[in-house]
Design an enzyme around this catalytic site. Structure first.
Site, mmCIF file in Angstrom:
data_model
loop_
_atom_site.group_PDB
_atom_site.id
_atom_site.type_symbol
_atom_site.label_atom_id
_atom_site.label_comp_id
_atom_site.label_asym_id
_atom_site.label_seq_id
_atom_site.Cartn_x
_atom_site.Cartn_y
_atom_site.Cartn_z
ATOM 1 N N ILE A 166 0.877 -1.362 -0.037
ATOM 2 C CA ILE A 166 0.053 0.010 0.010
ATOM 3 C C ILE A 166 0.880 1.331 0.010
ATOM 4 O O ILE A 166 0.783 2.119 -0.908
ATOM 5 C CB ILE A 166 -1.001 -0.214 1.249
ATOM 6 C CG1 ILE A 166 -1.872 -1.312 1.047
ATOM 7 C CG2 ILE A 166 -1.779 1.278 1.271
ATOM 8 C CD1 ILE A 166 -2.644 -1.436 2.414
ATOM 9 N N ASP B 161 11.530 2.336 6.016
ATOM 10 C CA ASP B 161 10.964 0.869 6.058
ATOM 11 C C ASP B 161 12.086 0.092 7.034
ATOM 12 O O ASP B 161 13.184 0.570 6.865
ATOM 13 C CB ASP B 161 10.696 0.331 4.898
ATOM 14 C CG ASP B 161 9.795 -0.867 4.869
ATOM 15 O OD1 ASP B 161 10.240 -1.987 5.578
ATOM 16 O OD2 ASP B 161 8.708 -0.932 4.390
ATOM 17 N N THR C 103 -4.148 4.953 7.505
ATOM 18 C CA THR C 103 -5.118 3.861 6.878
ATOM 19 C C THR C 103 -4.690 2.435 7.393
ATOM 20 O O THR C 103 -4.857 1.476 6.759
ATOM 21 C CB THR C 103 -5.283 3.985 5.661
ATOM 22 O OG1 THR C 103 -3.861 3.861 5.102
ATOM 23 C CG2 THR C 103 -5.733 5.402 4.853
ATOM 24 N N ARG D 274 -3.377 0.502 10.928
ATOM 25 C CA ARG D 274 -4.187 -0.026 12.222
ATOM 26 C C ARG D 274 -4.107 1.152 13.341
ATOM 27 O O ARG D 274 -2.957 2.049 13.322
ATOM 28 C CB ARG D 274 -3.372 -1.293 12.630
ATOM 29 C CG ARG D 274 -3.746 -2.544 11.931
ATOM 30 C CD ARG D 274 -5.097 -2.761 12.117
ATOM 31 N NE ARG D 274 -5.412 -4.159 11.404
ATOM 32 C CZ ARG D 274 -5.751 -4.246 10.150
ATOM 33 N NH1 ARG D 274 -6.054 -3.027 9.166
ATOM 34 N NH2 ARG D 274 -6.101 -5.367 9.543
ATOM 35 N N ASP E 149 -8.539 6.470 8.998
ATOM 36 C CA ASP E 149 -9.600 5.237 8.628
ATOM 37 C C ASP E 149 -9.433 4.074 9.614
ATOM 38 O O ASP E 149 -10.534 3.289 9.726
ATOM 39 C CB ASP E 149 -8.951 4.331 7.121
ATOM 40 C CG ASP E 149 -10.230 3.655 6.853
ATOM 41 O OD1 ASP E 149 -11.364 3.993 6.807
ATOM 42 O OD2 ASP E 149 -9.888 2.458 6.466
ATOM 43 N N GLU F 74 -12.883 0.131 17.544
ATOM 44 C CA GLU F 74 -13.700 0.348 16.364
ATOM 45 C C GLU F 74 -15.034 -0.191 16.609
ATOM 46 O O GLU F 74 -15.225 -1.657 16.754
ATOM 47 C CB GLU F 74 -13.320 -0.133 14.840
ATOM 48 C CG GLU F 74 -11.866 0.640 14.714
ATOM 49 C CD GLU F 74 -11.200 0.025 13.564
ATOM 50 O OE1 GLU F 74 -11.725 -0.910 13.126
ATOM 51 O OE2 GLU F 74 -10.309 0.646 13.026
ATOM 52 N N HIS G 86 -12.988 2.605 9.021
ATOM 53 C CA HIS G 86 -12.173 1.335 8.505
ATOM 54 C C HIS G 86 -12.876 1.054 7.040
ATOM 55 O O HIS G 86 -13.142 -0.281 7.065
ATOM 56 C CB HIS G 86 -12.257 0.414 9.649
ATOM 57 C CG HIS G 86 -11.048 -0.389 9.318
ATOM 58 N ND1 HIS G 86 -10.419 -1.239 10.347
ATOM 59 C CD2 HIS G 86 -10.436 -1.077 8.224
ATOM 60 C CE1 HIS G 86 -9.479 -1.821 10.034
ATOM 61 N NE2 HIS G 86 -9.237 -1.895 8.797
ATOM 62 N N GLY H 49 -11.199 1.029 4.199
ATOM 63 C CA GLY H 49 -9.969 1.150 3.033
ATOM 64 C C GLY H 49 -10.289 0.080 1.970
ATOM 65 O O GLY H 49 -10.097 0.420 0.894
#
Ligand code: NAD
Length: 302
Positions: free
Chosen positions: A146, A165, A224, A226, A248, A253, A274, A276
């Site tokens: 993503i 990363d 987007t 967690r 998101d 949740e 949520h 996505g």
């Protein structure tokens, strides 16, 4: 299947000779009672598929997550018990990336706020001057499926790309004219930060109070990935000095805690529930990819 999925998945599994029982929204207690009757369990992120569920599923051979993240599954225990775990990691990337970009634009131009005002009969022209994304620096945290798609789209908009990363992604980042840099550099130098790491013990509250303090004034943060990847209680303390945030995902949740409600009520926050992966295209690709992955492991089991 204990959650709602694209009907194509049922169709594909039935073609493989699997008898499909649809129990969308089934509560945990009931799942524990009946899971022993099934060989394959298909689920989304709603319920925790932990030791108790895996132990109750005495006939289980395959756990199939309709989605990407396996953070609601005790994968290690499942594998130890001889239960295969599959998901559909490629299917939602484009949809989630498009939502991340959408949230960036929505925050930059205050689209939901303006829309709400006009619907209320106001005409707030000249009251909310926005910012352009073009020419600004995007910091992508987690340059996987993503994250790199977000970077590609952002490059098209004219943004400069920084990426962080834990693996070497420098060649791919360079292809987009960007640079792989340490996390602190992303936080200090980005105008827009987008989170795309999986939820693991290492990424839990990766953006904590200390790291949020490194983020520039007037930056935009989009999550987007967690909810647990960012400390939202700390975010509440920084929200006034940021341009805004697009979320998101939440640590609860739907949200219940007072601090979360306070954060979400802030006019600089744009939030979606949520969604996505919730496009027709992604849901169909999820069904196809998951069916293929289930078929592959089942073929190996027999
Ligand atoms: P991916 O596995 O392809 O990419 C994740 C990247 O993060 C990898 O390159 C990995 O090396 C990197 N990473 C792991 N730990 C890191 C760390 N500590 N610091 C920096 N980088 C780290 O995953 P993806 O498919 O791109 O998914 C990204 C996230 O999006 C996941 O959290 C997933 O659960 C979430 N997701 C959300 C939705 C939604 O509906 N909002 C849908 C699908 C996926």
């Amino acid at each position: 299947m204990i959650d709602s999925v694209d009907p194509l998945l049922k169709e594909r599994l039935e073609k493989m000779g699997v008898t499909v029982d649809m129990r969308p929204g089934i509560p945990r207690e009931e799942l524990l009672r009946i899971v022993g009757n099934y060989d394959i369990l298909v689920f989304r992120g709603r319920l925790k598929i932990d030791r108790e569920v895996i132990d109750a599923g005495s006939s289980l051979r395959v756990l199939a997550r309709y989605g990407v993240g396996l953070d609601n599954v005790d994968v290690e225990y499942a594998v130890k018990r001889g239960v295969a775990v599959v998901s559909a990691p490629n299917a939602p990337a484009q949809s989630v990336a498009e939502l991340a970009i959408g949230l960036m634009v929505a925050v930059a131009r205050r689209i939901p706020l303006l829309s709400e005002r006009v619907k209320r009969g106001e005409w707030p022209k000249g009251r909310y001057i926005g910012v352009e994304l073009s020419g600004r620096t995007l910091g992508v945290i987690g340059f996987g499926r993503i994250g790199r798609r977000v970077a590609q789209i952002a490059r098209g908009i004219g943004m400069r790309i920084l990426a962080h990363d834990i693996i070497d992604v420098s060649t791919d980042v360079k292809k987009l004219g960007g640079e792989q840099v340490p996390l602190e550099t992303v936080l200090r130098e980005s105008d827009v930060i987008s989170l795309h790491v999986p939820l693991t013990p290492d990424t839990y509250k990766l953006l904590n109070a200390e790291r949020l303090a490194l983020v520039r004034d007037n930056a935009i943060i989009v999550n987007t990935s967690r909810g647990e990847v960012m400390d939202y209680e700390a975010l509440l303390k920084h929200i006034d000095r940021l341009w805004g945030v697009g979320l998101d995902v939440l640590p609860e949740e739907p949200p219940r805690s007072q601090y979360l409600r306070q954060l979400l009520a802030h006019e600089k926050v744009v939030v979606t529930p949520h969604v996505g992966s919730e496009t027709y295209e992604a849901m169909r690709r999820l069904a196809e990819e998951l069916a293929m992955n289930i078929e592959e492991v089942v073929a190996r089991l027999v």
